[in-house]
Design a protein around this motif. Structure first.
Motif, PDB file in Angstrom:
ATOM      1  N   ALA A 120     -38.142 -11.705  54.575  1.00  0.00           N
ATOM      2  CA  ALA A 120     -38.942 -12.802  54.782  1.00  0.00           C
ATOM      3  C   ALA A 120     -39.681 -13.228  53.260  1.00  0.00           C
ATOM      4  CB  ALA A 120     -39.937 -12.953  55.945  1.00  0.00           C
ATOM      5  N   GLY A 121     -40.483 -11.986  53.188  1.00  0.00           N
ATOM      6  CA  GLY A 121     -41.269 -11.892  51.809  1.00  0.00           C
ATOM      7  C   GLY A 121     -40.572 -10.905  50.821  1.00  0.00           C
ATOM      8  N   PHE A 122     -39.703  -9.972  51.371  1.00  0.00           N
ATOM      9  CA  PHE A 122     -39.110  -8.870  50.706  1.00  0.00           C
ATOM     10  C   PHE A 122     -40.247  -8.022  50.282  1.00  0.00           C
ATOM     11  CE2 PHE A 122     -35.510 -11.820  50.694  1.00  0.00           C
ATOM     12  CZ  PHE A 122     -34.446 -10.969  50.625  1.00  0.00           C
ATOM     13  N   ASN A 123     -41.063  -7.568  51.044  1.00  0.00           N
ATOM     14  CA  ASN A 123     -41.885  -6.406  50.989  1.00  0.00           C
ATOM     15  C   ASN A 123     -41.089  -5.104  51.346  1.00  0.00           C
ATOM     16  OD1 ASN A 123     -44.701  -7.307  50.874  1.00  0.00           O
ATOM     17  ND2 ASN A 123     -43.935  -8.618  52.550  1.00  0.00           N
ATOM     18  N   CYS A 124     -41.268  -4.131  50.363  1.00  0.00           N
ATOM     19  CA  CYS A 124     -40.713  -2.874  50.671  1.00  0.00           C
ATOM     20  C   CYS A 124     -41.327  -2.331  51.760  1.00  0.00           C
ATOM     21  CB  CYS A 124     -40.676  -1.952  49.464  1.00  0.00           C
ATOM     22  SG  CYS A 124     -39.890  -0.228  49.441  1.00  0.00           S
ATOM     23  N   VAL A 125     -40.809  -1.762  52.971  1.00  0.00           N
ATOM     24  CA  VAL A 125     -41.388  -1.304  53.956  1.00  0.00           C
ATOM     25  C   VAL A 125     -41.010   0.447  54.255  1.00  0.00           C
ATOM     26  CG1 VAL A 125     -41.664  -3.345  55.350  1.00  0.00           C
ATOM     27  CG2 VAL A 125     -39.703  -1.916  55.415  1.00  0.00           C
ATOM     28  N   GLY A 126     -40.527   0.867  53.102  1.00  0.00           N
ATOM     29  CA  GLY A 126     -40.408   2.299  53.357  1.00  0.00           C
ATOM     30  C   GLY A 126     -39.049   2.897  53.083  1.00  0.00           C
ATOM     31  N   ARG A 127     -38.987   4.068  53.453  1.00  0.00           N
ATOM     32  CA  ARG A 127     -37.426   4.472  53.049  1.00  0.00           C
ATOM     33  C   ARG A 127     -36.807   5.117  54.516  1.00  0.00           C
ATOM     34  NH1 ARG A 127     -37.499   8.021  47.692  1.00  0.00           N
ATOM     35  NH2 ARG A 127     -35.129   7.894  47.837  1.00  0.00           N
ATOM     36  N   LYS A 128     -37.532   5.379  55.712  1.00  0.00           N
ATOM     37  CA  LYS A 128     -37.004   5.906  56.666  1.00  0.00           C
ATOM     38  C   LYS A 128     -36.410   4.697  57.483  1.00  0.00           C
ATOM     39  CE  LYS A 128     -40.241   9.683  57.084  1.00  0.00           C
ATOM     40  NZ  LYS A 128     -41.338  10.392  57.815  1.00  0.00           N
ATOM     41  N   ARG A 129     -35.603   5.262  58.567  1.00  0.00           N
ATOM     42  CA  ARG A 129     -34.984   4.206  59.300  1.00  0.00           C
ATOM     43  C   ARG A 129     -35.884   3.677  60.600  1.00  0.00           C
ATOM     44  NH1 ARG A 129     -28.764   4.298  60.679  1.00  0.00           N
ATOM     45  NH2 ARG A 129     -29.463   2.510  61.462  1.00  0.00           N
ATOM     46  N   THR A 130     -35.839   2.773  61.220  1.00  0.00           N
ATOM     47  CA  THR A 130     -36.764   2.294  62.270  1.00  0.00           C
ATOM     48  C   THR A 130     -36.289   2.940  63.406  1.00  0.00           C
ATOM     49  OG1 THR A 130     -35.745   0.187  62.787  1.00  0.00           O
ATOM     50  CG2 THR A 130     -37.367   0.086  61.066  1.00  0.00           C
ATOM     51  N   ASN A 131     -35.086   3.034  63.759  1.00  0.00           N
ATOM     52  CA  ASN A 131     -34.502   3.608  65.060  1.00  0.00           C
ATOM     53  C   ASN A 131     -34.745   2.675  66.028  1.00  0.00           C
ATOM     54  OD1 ASN A 131     -32.947   5.946  63.905  1.00  0.00           O
ATOM     55  ND2 ASN A 131     -35.266   6.942  63.816  1.00  0.00           N
ATOM     56  N   ASP A 132     -34.875   1.534  65.715  1.00  0.00           N
ATOM     57  CA  ASP A 132     -35.300   0.363  66.875  1.00  0.00           C
ATOM     58  C   ASP A 132     -34.187  -0.454  67.180  1.00  0.00           C
ATOM     59  OD1 ASP A 132     -36.808  -1.101  68.781  1.00  0.00           O
ATOM     60  OD2 ASP A 132     -38.391  -1.277  67.340  1.00  0.00           O
ATOM     61  N   ARG A 156     -34.234  -8.166  42.027  1.00  0.00           N
ATOM     62  CA  ARG A 156     -35.368  -8.560  41.315  1.00  0.00           C
ATOM     63  C   ARG A 156     -36.605  -8.385  41.912  1.00  0.00           C
ATOM     64  NH1 ARG A 156     -38.032 -13.581  42.549  1.00  0.00           N
ATOM     65  NH2 ARG A 156     -36.531 -14.119  44.066  1.00  0.00           N
ATOM     66  N   LYS A 157     -36.720  -8.181  43.330  1.00  0.00           N
ATOM     67  CA  LYS A 157     -38.066  -7.694  43.797  1.00  0.00           C
ATOM     68  C   LYS A 157     -38.580  -6.275  43.555  1.00  0.00           C
ATOM     69  CE  LYS A 157     -39.636 -11.373  45.830  1.00  0.00           C
ATOM     70  NZ  LYS A 157     -41.085 -12.176  45.796  1.00  0.00           N
ATOM     71  N   PHE A 158     -37.742  -5.579  43.345  1.00  0.00           N
ATOM     72  CA  PHE A 158     -38.045  -4.066  43.021  1.00  0.00           C
ATOM     73  C   PHE A 158     -38.426  -3.843  41.808  1.00  0.00           C
ATOM     74  CE2 PHE A 158     -36.765   0.298  41.754  1.00  0.00           C
ATOM     75  CZ  PHE A 158     -37.264   1.069  42.820  1.00  0.00           C
ATOM     76  N   GLN A 159     -37.741  -4.722  40.804  1.00  0.00           N
ATOM     77  CA  GLN A 159     -38.431  -4.841  39.534  1.00  0.00           C
ATOM     78  C   GLN A 159     -39.700  -5.353  39.254  1.00  0.00           C
ATOM     79  OE1 GLN A 159     -35.290  -5.538  36.227  1.00  0.00           O
ATOM     80  NE2 GLN A 159     -34.363  -6.226  38.086  1.00  0.00           N
ATOM     81  N   GLU A 160     -40.247  -6.398  40.026  1.00  0.00           N
ATOM     82  CA  GLU A 160     -41.246  -7.071  40.011  1.00  0.00           C
ATOM     83  C   GLU A 160     -42.426  -5.915  40.831  1.00  0.00           C
ATOM     84  OE1 GLU A 160     -40.888 -10.661  41.999  1.00  0.00           O
ATOM     85  OE2 GLU A 160     -39.718 -11.699  40.458  1.00  0.00           O
ATOM     86  N   ASN A 161     -42.017  -5.244  41.671  1.00  0.00           N
ATOM     87  CA  ASN A 161     -43.074  -4.608  42.399  1.00  0.00           C
ATOM     88  C   ASN A 161     -42.911  -3.102  42.152  1.00  0.00           C
ATOM     89  OD1 ASN A 161     -44.089  -6.945  43.732  1.00  0.00           O
ATOM     90  ND2 ASN A 161     -42.331  -6.995  44.851  1.00  0.00           N
ATOM     91  N   PHE A 162     -42.276  -2.690  40.951  1.00  0.00           N
ATOM     92  CA  PHE A 162     -41.841  -1.129  40.818  1.00  0.00           C
ATOM     93  C   PHE A 162     -43.219  -0.358  40.772  1.00  0.00           C
ATOM     94  CE2 PHE A 162     -41.160   2.283  37.717  1.00  0.00           C
ATOM     95  CZ  PHE A 162     -40.082   2.621  38.477  1.00  0.00           C
ATOM     96  N   HIS A 163     -44.390  -0.869  40.528  1.00  0.00           N
ATOM     97  CA  HIS A 163     -45.556   0.272  40.182  1.00  0.00           C
ATOM     98  C   HIS A 163     -45.997   0.029  41.734  1.00  0.00           C
ATOM     99  CE1 HIS A 163     -45.857  -0.840  35.477  1.00  0.00           C
ATOM    100  NE2 HIS A 163     -45.468   0.581  35.788  1.00  0.00           N
ATOM    101  N   LYS A 164     -46.243  -0.953  42.399  1.00  0.00           N
ATOM    102  CA  LYS A 164     -46.663  -1.015  43.692  1.00  0.00           C
ATOM    103  C   LYS A 164     -46.009  -0.165  44.638  1.00  0.00           C
ATOM    104  CE  LYS A 164     -47.943  -4.308  47.399  1.00  0.00           C
ATOM    105  NZ  LYS A 164     -47.967  -5.409  47.952  1.00  0.00           N
ATOM    106  N   ILE A 165     -44.429  -0.281  44.518  1.00  0.00           N
ATOM    107  CA  ILE A 165     -43.632   0.806  45.439  1.00  0.00           C
ATOM    108  C   ILE A 165     -43.787   2.039  45.092  1.00  0.00           C
ATOM    109  CG2 ILE A 165     -41.222   1.060  45.662  1.00  0.00           C
ATOM    110  CD1 ILE A 165     -40.271  -1.783  45.296  1.00  0.00           C
ATOM    111  N   GLN A 166     -44.153   2.500  43.913  1.00  0.00           N
ATOM    112  CA  GLN A 166     -44.535   3.815  43.488  1.00  0.00           C
ATOM    113  C   GLN A 166     -45.965   4.252  44.020  1.00  0.00           C
ATOM    114  OE1 GLN A 166     -45.899   5.038  39.704  1.00  0.00           O
ATOM    115  NE2 GLN A 166     -45.944   7.207  40.506  1.00  0.00           N
ATOM    116  N   GLU A 167     -46.852   3.087  43.767  1.00  0.00           N
ATOM    117  CA  GLU A 167     -48.137   3.658  44.566  1.00  0.00           C
ATOM    118  C   GLU A 167     -48.168   3.711  45.938  1.00  0.00           C
ATOM    119  OE1 GLU A 167     -50.138   0.434  42.928  1.00  0.00           O
ATOM    120  OE2 GLU A 167     -50.180   1.078  40.762  1.00  0.00           O
ATOM    121  N   GLN A 168     -47.320   2.884  46.667  1.00  0.00           N
ATOM    122  CA  GLN A 168     -47.079   3.081  48.220  1.00  0.00           C
ATOM    123  C   GLN A 168     -46.574   4.743  48.423  1.00  0.00           C
ATOM    124  OE1 GLN A 168     -45.114  -0.611  48.466  1.00  0.00           O
ATOM    125  NE2 GLN A 168     -46.824  -1.193  49.996  1.00  0.00           N
ATOM    126  N   GLY A 169     -46.068   5.163  47.549  1.00  0.00           N
ATOM    127  CA  GLY A 169     -45.290   6.458  48.018  1.00  0.00           C
ATOM    128  C   GLY A 169     -44.099   6.377  48.331  1.00  0.00           C
TER     129      GLY A 169
END
Length: 473
Positions: A120-132, A156-169
């Protein structure tokens, strides 16, 4: 002044599609220099110097200073002036952000891994599977064009939010320094979609003590919930049904229920009155215990268990009779849109028989779920997916009991829960479940007669309303 306490009147899960990607990229990071190299550059950064001045400052011999400076000249960090002094090159001047700062050089590194992005908004929500699984929740519909082009949009979103994705761990860059510089994206090498799965977002719908709806909250897992909230609104509108006050009033009259209607005000429910009535009902030993919210919510389920427990205990002592425990679901788009229904029904099934080798049955649990008819394969399939472990105890029932507006949990001859699902789309986004628990034998008898009459009825010749257990459909 005390803080106002809002009351959750419904709980709905929304299933948001996410795509998982394998993303490969290169990035630039800053790192420090070896000790001698750093301090020679810091000294020359203050002012160009002769080799003898550098040797004196560091206590170098002629051979040592020539080796140290020669190495820096070879690396392109120092150069000689016409006057025989050494100075920084344009390259090494870029190592400093200010006079006296620590010089940092750029290092190009490769990295990558699996990342999940909601669509929807292309937020990165992590690296693990949801298993849902796509069950027990309202699906949030994303346009097909976005689904088809998710790789391009994620790039495109990965490049735009590169620092945020790193700061989120969600990824960690490889640095050997204690205080590395902030990395920056250098190039995107590949973005490959691996698959799709749901992200379950639970939303609580609340009212204040006067019954006025409260604005729903954003989802903590998403940095920006605005696009998702638009999809949630669309899903809610699709699941709503028209106002049903008249039909609910008729159902109350059929049950002989003249108490629940006293809880309503101009907005929805008078919470203060409901809580006072509940307190007074405790003195009447469960004759009429009002509640708001779905039966299967954590607090309501515990409340129901408290009143049913002693009656279930009495049944367990009887050897000559197996009572029916009937759960009749309403025809409501928001009912059962959570994993809690399956969990609660599992409790009823597990508690219906004793443990051990010589197990005994105490009651027969039956969950009746609404369908159009025996040919309604789509709805039957959805219910099967929701309760795969108890299909022999789950029955299809042609919808229409009290126009689909009433839910009943009945322990035959002992106790009953009646819940009205009120639709008021002009002011309440989702249906308002409100009802009562009663252990009054007369109340139980009236409700049981109405339930048995409907469940045991027929639509036409050889066409019963009860179409049987889902395990046989």
């Amino acid at each position: 002044m005390s803080e106002q306490i809002n009351i959750a009147y419904h709980e709905v899960d929304f299933l948001l599609p996410i795509h998982r990607f394998d993303i490969r990229f290169s990035y630039v990071t800053k790192k420090g220099l070896p000790f001698i190299r750093e301090f020679v550059l810091r000294l020359v950064h203050i002012s160009p110097m002769k080799l003898s001045d550098i040797a004196t400052f560091f206590g170098f011999s002629d051979i040592e200073v020539e080796e140290a400076v020669g190495d820096l000249v070879d690396k392109g960090d120092l150069q000689f002036t016409e006057g025989g002094q050494v100075e920084l090159t344009s390259k090494s001047r870029g190592y400093f952000i200010g006079l006296g700062s620590t010089p940092l050089v750029s290092s190009l590194l490769e990295s990558g891994g699996q990342f999940a992005f909601e669509l929807a908004g292309f937020n990165c929500v992590g690296r693990k599977r949801t298993n849902d699984k796509w069950m027990s929740g309202l699906n949030l519909e994303v346009p097909n064009e976005i689904v088809a082009n998710s790789e391009r949009m994620v790039k495109r979103k990965f490049q735009e939010n590169f620092h945020k994705i790193q700061e989120q761990g969600f990824w960690e860059h490889k640095s050997l320094d204690d205080e590395p510089g902030r990395p920056s994206i250098y190039t995107m090498e590949s973005v490959r979609k691996l698959g799709q799965e749901p992200l379950r977002l639970t939303s609580l719908f609340s009212i204040d003590p006067e019954g006025v709806p409260v604005e729903r909250e954003d989802f903590d897992i998403l940095g920006d919930s605005s696009a998702v909230q638009e999809l949630v609104t669309d899903a809610i509108v699709s699941a709503q049904k028209p106002m049903n006050f008249k039909q609910v009033g008729e159902a109350m009259a059929a049950f002989g229920d003249y108490k629940t209607r006293t809880l309503f005000n101009n907005h929805s429910i008078d919470i203060v009155k409901l809580m006072l009535d509940r307190q007074s009902s405790a003195l009447e030993d469960g004759q009429w215990v009002p509640f708001v919210g779905p039966l299967y919510s954590k607090d309501n389920w515990q409340l129901i268990n408290n009143y049913f427990e002693k009656h279930l205990a009495a049944l367990k002592k009887r050897k000559d009779h197996i009572a029916d425990l009937i759960w009749l679901a309403p025809s409501d788009g928001f009912w059962g849109q959570t994993l809690r229904v399956a969990s609660c029904f599992s409790e009823l099934v597990d508690g219906s028989v004793s443990k051990g080798k010589n197990s005994e049955r105490f009651y027969e649990p039956k969950l009746y779920l609404p369908v159009l008819d025996s040919r309604d394969r789509r709805t039957i399939g959805r219910w099967k997916q929701m309760l795969p472990g108890h299909l022999s105890n789950v029955y299809g029932l042609v919808e229409g009991f009290m126009d689909g507006n009433v839910e009943v949990l009945l322990l035959s001859g002992e106790a009953v829960v009646v819940c009205y699902h009120i639709s008021k789309p002009d002011s309440l986004p989702v249906s308002l479940p409100v009802g009562y628990i009663s252990t009054d034998k007369k109340v139980v008898e009236v409700v049981e007669a109405l339930v048995q009459d409907y469940v045991g009825g027929i639509i036409s010749f050889d066409n019963p309303r009860d179409i049987g257990p889902l395990s046989k459909l």
